[in-house]
Motif scaffolding. Structure first.
Motif, mmCIF file in Angstrom:
data_model
loop_
_atom_site.group_PDB
_atom_site.id
_atom_site.type_symbol
_atom_site.label_atom_id
_atom_site.label_comp_id
_atom_site.label_asym_id
_atom_site.label_seq_id
_atom_site.Cartn_x
_atom_site.Cartn_y
_atom_site.Cartn_z
ATOM 1 N N ALA A 277 0.839 -1.206 0.000
ATOM 2 C CA ALA A 277 0.000 0.000 0.000
ATOM 3 C C ALA A 277 0.872 1.253 0.000
ATOM 4 N N CYS A 278 1.934 1.249 0.795
ATOM 5 C CA CYS A 278 2.832 2.401 0.841
ATOM 6 C C CYS A 278 3.524 2.623 -0.504
ATOM 7 N N GLY A 279 3.993 1.550 -1.119
ATOM 8 C CA GLY A 279 4.627 1.687 -2.426
ATOM 9 C C GLY A 279 3.680 2.269 -3.461
ATOM 10 N N LEU A 280 2.435 1.827 -3.405
ATOM 11 C CA LEU A 280 1.436 2.352 -4.339
ATOM 12 C C LEU A 280 1.098 3.808 -4.039
ATOM 13 N N MET A 281 1.055 4.166 -2.757
ATOM 14 C CA MET A 281 0.804 5.570 -2.409
ATOM 15 C C MET A 281 1.929 6.460 -2.915
ATOM 16 N N LEU A 282 3.169 6.011 -2.737
ATOM 17 C CA LEU A 282 4.295 6.798 -3.219
ATOM 18 C C LEU A 282 4.258 6.924 -4.742
ATOM 19 N N ALA A 283 3.972 5.823 -5.426
ATOM 20 C CA ALA A 283 3.843 5.875 -6.885
ATOM 21 C C ALA A 283 2.738 6.845 -7.287
ATOM 22 N N GLY A 284 1.632 6.816 -6.561
ATOM 23 C CA GLY A 284 0.531 7.724 -6.849
ATOM 24 C C GLY A 284 0.915 9.182 -6.659
ATOM 25 N N ILE A 285 1.651 9.468 -5.575
ATOM 26 C CA ILE A 285 2.098 10.849 -5.348
ATOM 27 C C ILE A 285 2.971 11.316 -6.511
ATOM 28 N N LEU A 286 3.917 10.474 -6.893
ATOM 29 C CA LEU A 286 4.830 10.861 -7.968
ATOM 30 C C LEU A 286 4.093 11.048 -9.297
ATOM 31 N N LEU A 287 3.207 10.103 -9.619
ATOM 32 C CA LEU A 287 2.520 10.155 -10.914
ATOM 33 C C LEU A 287 1.370 11.154 -10.927
ATOM 34 N N PHE A 288 0.513 11.113 -9.910
ATOM 35 C CA PHE A 288 -0.667 11.980 -9.883
ATOM 36 C C PHE A 288 -0.261 13.415 -9.572
ATOM 37 N N SER A 289 0.270 13.620 -8.369
ATOM 38 C CA SER A 289 0.627 14.984 -7.979
ATOM 39 C C SER A 289 1.756 15.524 -8.846
ATOM 40 N N GLY A 290 2.750 14.697 -9.121
ATOM 41 C CA GLY A 290 3.863 15.155 -9.950
ATOM 42 C C GLY A 290 3.417 15.631 -11.317
ATOM 43 N N SER A 291 2.541 14.866 -11.965
ATOM 44 C CA SER A 291 2.074 15.284 -13.293
ATOM 45 C C SER A 291 1.239 16.559 -13.199
ATOM 46 N N LEU A 292 0.469 16.709 -12.119
ATOM 47 C CA LEU A 292 -0.332 17.928 -11.969
ATOM 48 C C LEU A 292 0.538 19.148 -11.684
ATOM 49 N N TYR A 293 1.580 18.989 -10.861
ATOM 50 C CA TYR A 293 2.499 20.114 -10.626
ATOM 51 C C TYR A 293 3.101 20.580 -11.948
ATOM 52 N N LEU A 294 3.578 19.612 -12.734
ATOM 53 C CA LEU A 294 4.189 19.960 -14.017
ATOM 54 C C LEU A 294 3.174 20.557 -14.991
ATOM 55 N N LEU A 295 1.968 20.017 -14.999
ATOM 56 C CA LEU A 295 0.915 20.557 -15.867
ATOM 57 C C LEU A 295 0.602 22.003 -15.496
ATOM 58 N N ALA A 296 0.490 22.273 -14.193
ATOM 59 C CA ALA A 296 0.189 23.637 -13.747
ATOM 60 C C ALA A 296 1.293 24.607 -14.157
ATOM 61 N N LEU A 297 2.543 24.169 -14.046
ATOM 62 C CA LEU A 297 3.676 25.047 -14.351
ATOM 63 C C LEU A 297 3.919 25.226 -15.841
ATOM 64 N N THR A 298 3.696 24.162 -16.617
ATOM 65 C CA THR A 298 4.065 24.207 -18.040
ATOM 66 C C THR A 298 2.883 24.365 -18.986
ATOM 67 N N GLY A 299 1.697 23.941 -18.545
ATOM 68 C CA GLY A 299 0.539 23.944 -19.436
ATOM 69 C C GLY A 299 0.569 22.821 -20.457
ATOM 70 N N ALA A 300 1.545 21.919 -20.338
ATOM 71 C CA ALA A 300 1.671 20.804 -21.286
ATOM 72 C C ALA A 300 0.554 19.798 -21.037
ATOM 73 N N ARG A 301 -0.465 19.839 -21.854
ATOM 74 C CA ARG A 301 -1.673 19.028 -21.646
ATOM 75 C C ARG A 301 -1.413 17.518 -21.685
ATOM 76 N N TRP A 302 -0.382 17.078 -22.394
ATOM 77 C CA TRP A 302 -0.091 15.644 -22.488
ATOM 78 C C TRP A 302 0.201 15.062 -21.108
ATOM 79 N N LEU A 303 0.626 15.892 -20.164
ATOM 80 C CA LEU A 303 0.888 15.403 -18.812
ATOM 81 C C LEU A 303 -0.393 14.884 -18.154
ATOM 82 N N GLY A 304 -1.532 15.372 -18.616
ATOM 83 C CA GLY A 304 -2.809 14.900 -18.100
ATOM 84 C C GLY A 304 -3.049 13.428 -18.366
ATOM 85 N N ALA A 305 -2.324 12.849 -19.315
ATOM 86 C CA ALA A 305 -2.451 11.415 -19.600
ATOM 87 C C ALA A 305 -1.777 10.574 -18.516
ATOM 88 N N ILE A 306 -0.847 11.152 -17.776
ATOM 89 C CA ILE A 306 -0.142 10.439 -16.710
ATOM 90 C C ILE A 306 -0.956 10.434 -15.422
#
Length: 124
Positions: free
Chosen positions: A72-101
């Motif tokens: 569960a912890c490994g999946l939570m960490l993966a989720g933080i990196l993929l979900f939150s990480g892609s949203l941080y980058l999307l907010a900063l760059t506007g690169a819509r393809w990040l929404g696929a991650i």
């Protein structure tokens, strides 16, 4: 060594820092849509970093299996990196393809909570 509990504490500290960064440094630089994305990333990071913090305690107390809690912890960490990480980058760059991650991270979050449910039932 870094434990899941310490990783959760670091994740919470980063969530607070990133939330403050968004509220102060990014205010006026991002439009309302991008700020909403940033805030959602911070919110989900905080929830799941708290999950990383608490889940090992459930295993130590016998309320969940150690194997299930670790998964569960490994999946939570993966989720933080993929979900939150892609949203941080999307907010900063506007690169819509990040929404696929982002949904991959959301799927990891859902899987983490389901694995934890099975671990708490003693089935995994």
């Amino acid at each position: 060594t870094m434990t899941w509990t310490s990783a959760g504490a670091v994740g919470m500290a980063l969530a607070v820092a990133l939330g403050a960064f968004g509220a102060h440094a990014l205010k006026g630089r991002l439009d309302a849509y991008a700020m909403g994305i940033w805030e959602k990333a911070v919110f989900y990071q905080a929830i799941h970093a708290l999950g990383l913090f608490v889940t090992p305690l459930l295993a130590k107390s016998g309320l969940a299996t150690a194997t299930g809690a670790a998964w569960a912890c490994g999946l939570m960490l993966a989720g933080i990196l993929l979900f939150s990480g892609s949203l941080y980058l999307l907010a900063l760059t506007g690169a819509r393809w990040l929404g696929a991650i982002t949904p991959l991270g959301g799927t990891a979050f859902i899987a983490a909570w389901l694995v934890l449910a099975f671990a708490a039932a003693g089935r995994y």
